[in-house]
Design a protein around this motif. Structure first.
Motif, PDB file in Angstrom:
ATOM      1  N   LYS A 253       0.834  -1.201   0.000  1.00 42.42           N
ATOM      2  CA  LYS A 253       0.000   0.000   0.000  1.00 42.42           C
ATOM      3  C   LYS A 253       0.874   1.259   0.000  1.00 42.42           C
ATOM      4  O   LYS A 253       0.553   2.269  -0.667  1.00 42.42           O
ATOM      5  CB  LYS A 253      -0.904   0.004   1.229  1.00 42.42           C
ATOM      6  N   ALA A 254       1.995   1.196   0.718  1.00 46.75           N
ATOM      7  CA  ALA A 254       2.903   2.346   0.744  1.00 46.75           C
ATOM      8  C   ALA A 254       3.481   2.598  -0.648  1.00 46.75           C
ATOM      9  O   ALA A 254       3.644   3.766  -1.063  1.00 46.75           O
ATOM     10  CB  ALA A 254       4.014   2.098   1.753  1.00 46.75           C
ATOM     11  N   ILE A 255       3.791   1.561  -1.398  1.00 48.35           N
ATOM     12  CA  ILE A 255       4.318   1.718  -2.757  1.00 48.35           C
ATOM     13  C   ILE A 255       3.263   2.327  -3.662  1.00 48.35           C
ATOM     14  O   ILE A 255       3.547   3.270  -4.444  1.00 48.35           O
ATOM     15  CB  ILE A 255       4.772   0.338  -3.301  1.00 48.35           C
ATOM     16  N   VAL A 256       2.038   1.811  -3.590  1.00 50.61           N
ATOM     17  CA  VAL A 256       0.955   2.334  -4.441  1.00 50.61           C
ATOM     18  C   VAL A 256       0.648   3.786  -4.080  1.00 50.61           C
ATOM     19  O   VAL A 256       0.441   4.637  -4.975  1.00 50.61           O
ATOM     20  CB  VAL A 256      -0.297   1.446  -4.296  1.00 50.61           C
ATOM     21  N   ASP A 257       0.621   4.115  -2.784  1.00 45.76           N
ATOM     22  CA  ASP A 257       0.342   5.490  -2.359  1.00 45.76           C
ATOM     23  C   ASP A 257       1.446   6.443  -2.821  1.00 45.76           C
ATOM     24  O   ASP A 257       1.167   7.571  -3.266  1.00 45.76           O
ATOM     25  CB  ASP A 257       0.221   5.560  -0.824  1.00 45.76           C
ATOM     26  N   TYR A 258       2.696   6.032  -2.765  1.00 49.06           N
ATOM     27  CA  TYR A 258       3.795   6.884  -3.209  1.00 49.06           C
ATOM     28  C   TYR A 258       3.656   7.165  -4.700  1.00 49.06           C
ATOM     29  O   TYR A 258       3.843   8.317  -5.142  1.00 49.06           O
ATOM     30  CB  TYR A 258       5.140   6.219  -2.912  1.00 49.06           C
ATOM     31  N   ARG A 259       3.348   6.141  -5.499  1.00 46.61           N
ATOM     32  CA  ARG A 259       3.199   6.342  -6.945  1.00 46.61           C
ATOM     33  C   ARG A 259       2.053   7.302  -7.238  1.00 46.61           C
ATOM     34  O   ARG A 259       2.138   8.141  -8.144  1.00 46.61           O
ATOM     35  CB  ARG A 259       2.942   4.987  -7.636  1.00 46.61           C
ATOM     36  N   ARG A 260       0.977   7.211  -6.449  1.00 43.80           N
ATOM     37  CA  ARG A 260      -0.182   8.062  -6.688  1.00 43.80           C
ATOM     38  C   ARG A 260       0.134   9.516  -6.330  1.00 43.80           C
ATOM     39  O   ARG A 260      -0.320  10.448  -7.016  1.00 43.80           O
ATOM     40  CB  ARG A 260      -1.354   7.561  -5.854  1.00 43.80           C
ATOM     41  N   ILE A 265       8.623   5.397  -8.782  1.00 46.65           N
ATOM     42  CA  ILE A 265       9.688   5.234  -7.801  1.00 46.65           C
ATOM     43  C   ILE A 265      11.001   5.042  -8.551  1.00 46.65           C
ATOM     44  O   ILE A 265      11.109   4.218  -9.462  1.00 46.65           O
ATOM     45  CB  ILE A 265       9.401   4.012  -6.896  1.00 46.65           C
ATOM     46  N   LYS A 266      12.017   5.803  -8.190  1.00 47.74           N
ATOM     47  CA  LYS A 266      13.327   5.708  -8.834  1.00 47.74           C
ATOM     48  C   LYS A 266      14.253   4.747  -8.084  1.00 47.74           C
ATOM     49  O   LYS A 266      15.151   4.146  -8.663  1.00 47.74           O
ATOM     50  CB  LYS A 266      14.003   7.088  -8.882  1.00 47.74           C
ATOM     51  N   SER A 267      14.034   4.623  -6.783  1.00 45.77           N
ATOM     52  CA  SER A 267      14.853   3.740  -5.947  1.00 45.77           C
ATOM     53  C   SER A 267      14.054   3.422  -4.688  1.00 45.77           C
ATOM     54  O   SER A 267      13.196   4.221  -4.266  1.00 45.77           O
ATOM     55  CB  SER A 267      16.167   4.428  -5.573  1.00 45.77           C
ATOM     56  N   LEU A 268      14.331   2.292  -4.094  1.00 46.72           N
ATOM     57  CA  LEU A 268      13.642   1.958  -2.848  1.00 46.72           C
ATOM     58  C   LEU A 268      13.984   2.941  -1.733  1.00 46.72           C
ATOM     59  O   LEU A 268      13.258   3.042  -0.743  1.00 46.72           O
ATOM     60  CB  LEU A 268      13.997   0.528  -2.416  1.00 46.72           C
ATOM     61  N   GLN A 269      15.063   3.667  -1.920  1.00 43.89           N
ATOM     62  CA  GLN A 269      15.403   4.682  -0.931  1.00 43.89           C
ATOM     63  C   GLN A 269      14.346   5.784  -0.892  1.00 43.89           C
ATOM     64  O   GLN A 269      14.242   6.520   0.111  1.00 43.89           O
ATOM     65  CB  GLN A 269      16.779   5.275  -1.224  1.00 43.89           C
ATOM     66  N   LEU A 271      11.433   5.272  -0.438  1.00 45.50           N
ATOM     67  CA  LEU A 271      10.449   4.820   0.551  1.00 45.50           C
ATOM     68  C   LEU A 271      11.018   4.797   1.970  1.00 45.50           C
ATOM     69  O   LEU A 271      10.341   4.352   2.893  1.00 45.50           O
ATOM     70  CB  LEU A 271       9.956   3.410   0.179  1.00 45.50           C
ATOM     71  N   ARG A 272      12.249   5.279   2.149  1.00 42.74           N
ATOM     72  CA  ARG A 272      12.906   5.127   3.442  1.00 42.74           C
ATOM     73  C   ARG A 272      12.227   5.937   4.543  1.00 42.74           C
ATOM     74  O   ARG A 272      12.423   5.654   5.739  1.00 42.74           O
ATOM     75  CB  ARG A 272      14.383   5.528   3.349  1.00 42.74           C
ATOM     76  N   PHE A 273      11.436   6.940   4.140  1.00 42.81           N
ATOM     77  CA  PHE A 273      10.745   7.760   5.153  1.00 42.81           C
ATOM     78  C   PHE A 273       9.433   7.119   5.605  1.00 42.81           C
ATOM     79  O   PHE A 273       8.805   7.588   6.546  1.00 42.81           O
ATOM     80  CB  PHE A 273      10.477   9.165   4.616  1.00 42.81           C
ATOM     81  N   SER A 274       9.043   6.027   4.942  1.00 46.56           N
ATOM     82  CA  SER A 274       7.832   5.316   5.359  1.00 46.56           C
ATOM     83  C   SER A 274       8.173   4.392   6.521  1.00 46.56           C
ATOM     84  O   SER A 274       9.182   3.677   6.491  1.00 46.56           O
ATOM     85  CB  SER A 274       7.255   4.500   4.189  1.00 46.56           C
ATOM     86  N   LYS A 275       7.302   4.397   7.541  1.00 44.46           N
ATOM     87  CA  LYS A 275       7.546   3.527   8.694  1.00 44.46           C
ATOM     88  C   LYS A 275       7.478   2.048   8.331  1.00 44.46           C
ATOM     89  O   LYS A 275       7.964   1.191   9.091  1.00 44.46           O
ATOM     90  CB  LYS A 275       6.534   3.831   9.797  1.00 44.46           C
ATOM     91  N   ASP A 276       6.897   1.752   7.166  1.00 45.74           N
ATOM     92  CA  ASP A 276       6.772   0.349   6.749  1.00 45.74           C
ATOM     93  C   ASP A 276       8.011  -0.159   6.015  1.00 45.74           C
ATOM     94  O   ASP A 276       8.080  -1.346   5.677  1.00 45.74           O
ATOM     95  CB  ASP A 276       5.548   0.193   5.824  1.00 45.74           C
TER      96      ASP A 276
END
Length: 291
Positions: A253-260, A265-269, A271-276
């Protein structure tokens, strides 16, 4: 009584006497003939009995062939191939012969004399009488007898690796995996199953994810040129992302929300600010994603 009457009376007595004599002679002849016939029949009956043909007067004759009734023979035989005639000659009962035929028809094989002793209804006396004549052909022995005991043990229990030997984790089959000390058929199958589930091994430490995996076995594995299956996290839906064992519902869900909110996403980094997505989760997932 006058003279004529006396003549008539004498003639009648003479005729009666002659009739009685004739009747007595006839009865004696018939009796002699009957006695001779019974004697003859008895001789024939006794002769036929010893020749194998018995006539029971008042009933049909019974033929048992050239073999005398109740006579048994002993000769070498293989219970896997002997026909009914041979088995009967050995003294087995017809119902025992049928049992042998049914057993062989179901794929049963007599591999030893002890197997033949299991025949239903076979007495100890009959078995001991036939035991020395039983010949089991080598064709009916287990195929494993073609190998020595050492070779058979190797087939059942593959020789284990020595210290310094290794197995390539992503390419080994179950036979090769079972050569690793501490790895049996269960863990060999689990290693292959887990590798397919995660998309291929990129580190030997991933074996720790298998429940109960013996840590001492890890030193026998190496990962050479890993090519894991990758997920395009910018195109997959939430449900598709969740199918990977390293992505749970909240991470998907965090990945889908970030894309929206922010686009691809250019790198998994990203998403590093997500608690998940703590750092260890990002490092574990990194080899399995593409953008």
């Amino acid at each position: 009584m006058n003279r004529n009457d006396r003549r008539i009376a004498q003639t009648a007595i003479a005729i009666a006497t002659l009739v009685l004599i004739a009747l007595w002679l006839t009865d004696g002849a018939q009796q002699t003939t009957l006695t001779e016939q019974l004697t003859k029949d008895s001789t024939i009956q006794d002769s036929n009995y010893h020749r194998g043909t018995y006539h029971n007067y008042g009933a049909p004759s019974m033929t048992v062939g050239d073999v005398p009734i109740h006579h048994t023979e002993e000769f070498p035989f293989d219970p896997n191939t002997a026909d009914s005639t041979q088995l009967l000659r050995l003294g087995l009962q017809p119902w025992q012969v049928r049992s042998i035929y049914r057993y062989r028809a179901r794929g049963g094989v007599f591999r030893s004399k002890r197997d033949f002793a299991q025949l239903y209804g076979l007495t100890k006396k009959d078995y001991l009488r036939l035991e020395s004549y039983i010949r089991i052909s080598d064709d009916y022995q287990p195929a494993s007898t073609l190998f020595s005991k050492e070779e058979r043990d190797t087939l059942r229990y593959p020789a284990k690796l020595k210290d310094g030997d290794h197995v390539v984790l992503n390419t080994a089959d179950t036979t090769q995996l079972m050569k690793v000390p501490g790895i049996g058929s269960y863990y060999a199958k689990e290693i292959i199953r887990h590798g397919k589930w995660i998309g291929g091994y990129v580190s030997v430490d991933q074996l720790d994810e298998i429940e109960g995996f013996p840590p001492t076995a890890k030193k026998y594995f190496v990962v050479s040129h890993p090519t894991p299956q990758r997920l395009n996290i910018n195109k997959l839906t939430l449900q598709q992302l969740r199918r990977h064992p390293y992505i749970n519902y909240y991470q998907a869900k965090a990945i889908v929300d970030y894309r929206r909110l922010y686009g691809d996403i250019k790198s998994l980094q990203d998403l590093r600010f997500s608690k998940d997505f703590p750092e260890d989760a990002i490092q574990r997932l990194e080899p399995y994603v593409e953008y």
